[in-house]
Design a protein around this motif. Sequence first.
Motif, PDB file in Angstrom:
ATOM      1  N   LEU A   1      63.832  96.828  28.456  1.00 45.73           N
ATOM      2  CA  LEU A   1      63.457  95.616  29.195  1.00 45.73           C
ATOM      3  C   LEU A   1      62.116  95.821  29.892  1.00 45.73           C
ATOM      4  N   GLU A   2      62.119  96.572  31.000  1.00 45.77           N
ATOM      5  CA  GLU A   2      60.883  96.791  31.750  1.00 45.77           C
ATOM      6  C   GLU A   2      59.845  97.584  30.963  1.00 45.77           C
ATOM      7  N   GLY A   3      60.293  98.337  29.962  1.00 45.99           N
ATOM      8  CA  GLY A   3      59.340  99.085  29.146  1.00 45.99           C
ATOM      9  C   GLY A   3      58.754  98.271  28.018  1.00 45.99           C
ATOM     10  N   MET A   4      59.244  97.057  27.836  1.00 45.51           N
ATOM     11  CA  MET A   4      58.775  96.240  26.722  1.00 45.51           C
ATOM     12  C   MET A   4      58.471  94.822  27.206  1.00 45.51           C
ATOM     13  N   LYS A   5      59.298  93.843  26.879  1.00 42.02           N
ATOM     14  CA  LYS A   5      58.967  92.452  27.171  1.00 42.02           C
ATOM     15  C   LYS A   5      58.808  92.177  28.660  1.00 42.02           C
ATOM     16  N   LEU A   6      59.581  92.843  29.503  1.00 47.94           N
ATOM     17  CA  LEU A   6      59.530  92.578  30.938  1.00 47.94           C
ATOM     18  C   LEU A   6      58.595  93.532  31.681  1.00 47.94           C
ATOM     19  N   ALA A   7      57.721  94.212  30.961  1.00 48.23           N
ATOM     20  CA  ALA A   7      56.768  95.134  31.600  1.00 48.23           C
ATOM     21  C   ALA A   7      55.889  94.445  32.636  1.00 48.23           C
ATOM     22  N   PRO A   8      55.381  93.217  32.388  1.00 47.81           N
ATOM     23  CA  PRO A   8      54.555  92.564  33.423  1.00 47.81           C
ATOM     24  C   PRO A   8      55.319  92.338  34.731  1.00 47.81           C
ATOM     25  N   MET A   9      56.619  91.988  34.629  1.00 52.39           N
ATOM     26  CA  MET A   9      57.412  91.800  35.842  1.00 52.39           C
ATOM     27  C   MET A   9      57.598  93.129  36.580  1.00 52.39           C
ATOM     28  N   PHE A  10      57.756  94.209  35.832  1.00 52.68           N
ATOM     29  CA  PHE A  10      57.921  95.522  36.438  1.00 52.68           C
ATOM     30  C   PHE A  10      56.652  95.934  37.190  1.00 52.68           C
ATOM     31  N   GLU A  11      55.508  95.647  36.612  1.00 55.19           N
ATOM     32  CA  GLU A  11      54.258  95.983  37.298  1.00 55.19           C
ATOM     33  C   GLU A  11      54.114  95.182  38.589  1.00 55.19           C
ATOM     34  N   ARG A  12      54.559  93.939  38.575  1.00 51.91           N
ATOM     35  CA  ARG A  12      54.528  93.141  39.809  1.00 51.91           C
ATOM     36  C   ARG A  12      55.454  93.746  40.860  1.00 51.91           C
ATOM     37  N   LEU A  13      56.575  94.270  40.417  1.00 54.24           N
ATOM     38  CA  LEU A  13      57.493  94.933  41.347  1.00 54.24           C
ATOM     39  C   LEU A  13      56.851  96.182  41.946  1.00 54.24           C
ATOM     40  N   LEU A  14      56.217  96.989  41.116  1.00 52.00           N
ATOM     41  CA  LEU A  14      55.580  98.202  41.615  1.00 52.00           C
ATOM     42  C   LEU A  14      54.532  97.869  42.674  1.00 52.00           C
ATOM     43  N   LEU A  15      53.715  96.879  42.388  1.00 54.05           N
ATOM     44  CA  LEU A  15      52.695  96.467  43.353  1.00 54.05           C
ATOM     45  C   LEU A  15      53.341  95.958  44.642  1.00 54.05           C
ATOM     46  N   GLY A  16      54.387  95.155  44.497  1.00 56.13           N
ATOM     47  CA  GLY A  16      55.068  94.611  45.663  1.00 56.13           C
ATOM     48  C   GLY A  16      55.714  95.679  46.509  1.00 56.13           C
ATOM     49  N   TRP A  17      56.362  96.648  45.869  1.00 51.48           N
ATOM     50  CA  TRP A  17      57.024  97.718  46.624  1.00 51.48           C
ATOM     51  C   TRP A  17      56.012  98.598  47.351  1.00 51.48           C
ATOM     52  N   LYS A  18      54.879  98.844  46.724  1.00 47.68           N
ATOM     53  CA  LYS A  18      53.849  99.622  47.409  1.00 47.68           C
ATOM     54  C   LYS A  18      53.299  98.855  48.608  1.00 47.68           C
ATOM     55  N   GLN A  19      53.152  97.551  48.463  1.00 48.33           N
ATOM     56  CA  GLN A  19      52.699  96.727  49.585  1.00 48.33           C
ATOM     57  C   GLN A  19      53.724  96.714  50.715  1.00 48.33           C
TER      58      GLN A  19
END
Length: 307
Positions: A239-257
């Motif tokens: 999921l996050e490694g394929m089609k949902l990768a853009p959503m995962f990157e948004r999560l990473l940015l959000g969690w760091k913020q």
Amino acid sequence: MPLLALKIDVDTFRGTLQGVPHLVEILHRHGADATFLFSLGRDHTGRAIRRAFRPGFMKKVSRTSVVSHYGLKTLMYGTLLPGPDIGRGCADILRGVRDAGFEVGIHCWDHVKWQDGVVGADMDWTEHEMRLACTQFTDVFGTEPIVHGAAGWQMNRHALRMTQRLGFHYASDCRGSHPFMPVWNAEVVHCPQLPTTLPTLDELIGVDNVVEDNVHERLLELTESPPATGHVYTLHAELEGMKLAPMFERLLLGWKQQGYELVSLQKLYAGIAVDELPRHEVLQGEIPGRSGNLLLQGPEFLADAGR
């Protein structure tokens, strides 16, 4: 700085080949750590068709596109097509994850067989499956595994005992709210559990107006106030490694913020005083967005209660 551990379940041959390298690249780009838990036997994903008769399964499938995430070929493995051997066929990728600096551990031997069969299995069946996974892990990595995370959060009492007997330092086999020492029918299992504390993307998408484009916003709402013991988020290579990768990157940015340090299960475990962990019963139950029962962190176990 609060900790948020990223636990990556790798279920399939396709997820290992394509999703895992993509996740390694994403994590490196964002300076995030994680724990990769691998399925190490043959990919028999196609046999999961038997779940169609479970209450709630088809409703979940209708919310998330199984074919787009897993691919038609994967959905035929173990039925119309022979299942490829993940541990042997993808050994270089698995070792590459370790060499890239990430923690690696065991998800299972046969993902579908474990998820569909372990709850009602006996000791011999359970031990056989876990030892197959451990042997394959040692063959691939040259070391013994120290972390276990059960496929589908499915376990039985024999499997819990085996996490102790096989020498796992810690496990993430259940859903819950904070680290604990598991208790099954008053029997303490001396292998700490670091439970998944947050819902997965496929549990949220399609519920209460949540879609792929805004699912990260829902998760970030749940992590606004960091718990003292940190969070564990489970993602999937498929999921996050394929089609949902853009959503995962948004999560990473959000969690760091939000101020989180994105870590492995090992880093989360290192900050725990194991001797002071509360003991909690484990039980089977349901959670929103997922069909069937799974292992849950239950109430705190007080040995002297009622005396």
